[in-house]
Write a protein that holds these residues in place. Structure first.
Motif, PDB file in Angstrom:
ATOM      1  N   LEU A  21       0.707  -1.020   0.068  1.00  0.00           N
ATOM      2  CA  LEU A  21      -0.409   0.108   0.286  1.00  0.00           C
ATOM      3  C   LEU A  21       1.108   1.370   0.369  1.00  0.00           C
ATOM      4  O   LEU A  21       0.855   2.405  -0.708  1.00  0.00           O
ATOM      5  CB  LEU A  21      -1.190   0.169   1.161  1.00  0.00           C
ATOM      6  CG  LEU A  21      -1.970   1.449   1.372  1.00  0.00           C
ATOM      7  CD1 LEU A  21      -2.925   1.471   0.303  1.00  0.00           C
ATOM      8  CD2 LEU A  21      -2.498   1.399   2.995  1.00  0.00           C
ATOM      9  N   ARG A  25       1.276   4.402  -2.967  1.00  0.00           N
ATOM     10  CA  ARG A  25       0.991   5.824  -2.714  1.00  0.00           C
ATOM     11  C   ARG A  25       2.059   6.862  -2.992  1.00  0.00           C
ATOM     12  O   ARG A  25       2.147   8.126  -3.182  1.00  0.00           O
ATOM     13  CB  ARG A  25       0.681   5.522  -1.083  1.00  0.00           C
ATOM     14  CG  ARG A  25      -1.089   4.872  -0.882  1.00  0.00           C
ATOM     15  CD  ARG A  25      -0.888   5.330   0.221  1.00  0.00           C
ATOM     16  NE  ARG A  25      -2.601   4.944   0.930  1.00  0.00           N
ATOM     17  CZ  ARG A  25      -3.120   4.862   2.261  1.00  0.00           C
ATOM     18  NH1 ARG A  25      -2.135   4.592   3.358  1.00  0.00           N
ATOM     19  NH2 ARG A  25      -4.505   4.330   2.491  1.00  0.00           N
ATOM     20  N   GLN A  47      -7.970   5.193  -7.122  1.00  0.00           N
ATOM     21  CA  GLN A  47      -7.298   6.073  -6.037  1.00  0.00           C
ATOM     22  C   GLN A  47      -6.361   6.343  -4.869  1.00  0.00           C
ATOM     23  O   GLN A  47      -6.379   6.985  -4.713  1.00  0.00           O
ATOM     24  CB  GLN A  47      -8.801   5.753  -5.628  1.00  0.00           C
ATOM     25  CG  GLN A  47     -10.392   6.058  -5.563  1.00  0.00           C
ATOM     26  CD  GLN A  47     -11.642   6.005  -4.812  1.00  0.00           C
ATOM     27  OE1 GLN A  47     -11.088   5.047  -3.814  1.00  0.00           O
ATOM     28  NE2 GLN A  47     -12.448   5.715  -5.374  1.00  0.00           N
ATOM     29  N   GLU A  48      -5.772   5.176  -5.263  1.00  0.00           N
ATOM     30  CA  GLU A  48      -3.878   5.382  -4.330  1.00  0.00           C
ATOM     31  C   GLU A  48      -3.442   5.669  -5.055  1.00  0.00           C
ATOM     32  O   GLU A  48      -2.646   6.510  -4.627  1.00  0.00           O
ATOM     33  CB  GLU A  48      -4.562   3.673  -3.771  1.00  0.00           C
ATOM     34  CG  GLU A  48      -5.083   3.156  -2.590  1.00  0.00           C
ATOM     35  CD  GLU A  48      -4.674   4.071  -2.207  1.00  0.00           C
ATOM     36  OE1 GLU A  48      -4.535   4.355  -1.120  1.00  0.00           O
ATOM     37  OE2 GLU A  48      -6.533   3.902  -0.691  1.00  0.00           O
TER      38      GLU A  48
END
Length: 182
Positions: A21, A25, A47-48
């Motif tokens: 994750l 990002r 979205q990330e």
């Protein structure tokens, strides 16, 4: 930084956690080699990520297939990436795919097995699956320019070389590699 993923296989979202994750990002570009499975997974990645460049895979829904190409070429960090989910002919088929696109590296998925193979013409990279490893180690890849002084000319120019790692979502190193432009 360039982050590389494949084979999310989710009906709900991106299934990203931990270092995976964080990589999405933080990356300038995220490359995904297909099999999001659902629009929810594709949209969650979008979205990330700052920029998501993806292809569709064989398990993707019709809605995902309508939104993504089967193959694409991405230029980042002075390196040319040819991206596909899978190609008939195994390693040879992937190498031919890369050669036909003048690629330095071919990114593929499908096997869920993190692998790096040096072929005669280009590097073959399968980041594995961060979310559905199917008996393999879970994986994703990150590529970055070398630190100043690690490579380059007398003026510090480092174009066309990236250092890479395949990692587990926990951050555990699976394999290190490098790629240079042809």
């Amino acid at each position: 930084m360039i982050a590389i993923f494949s084979d999310t296989h989710s009906t709900n979202g991106h299934e990203l956690e931990g270092e995976a994750l964080a990589a999405v990002r933080e990356a300038d570009v995220v490359v995904h080699a297909g099999d999001f499975t659902s629009e929810a997974a594709l949209e969650a990645f979008q979205q990330e990520a700052n920029q998501l460049l993806a292809v569709h895979g064989n398990a993707d829904s019709a809605a995902v297939r309508d939104r993504l190409p089967e193959a694409r070429v991405v230029e980042a960090g002075g390196i040319r990436f040819a991206v596909t989910h899978r190609r008939d002919g195994g390693e040879m088929g992937l190498a031919m795919f890369g050669r036909s696109r003048d690629a330095d590296i071919v990114v593929s998925g499908h096997t869920h097995r993190p692998t790096v193979i040096e072929s005669e013409d280009c590097l073959l990279l399968n980041p594995g699956s961060h979310a559905d490893p199917r008996g393999n180690r879970p994986g994703f890849a990150v590529l970055e320019e070398p630190e100043p002084g690690e490579s380059g000319d007398a003026h510090g120019k480092r174009d066309g070389r990236l250092e890479g790692e395949i990692r587990e979502p926990s951050g555990t190193l699976v394999e290190s590699f490098s790629v240079e432009s042809n």
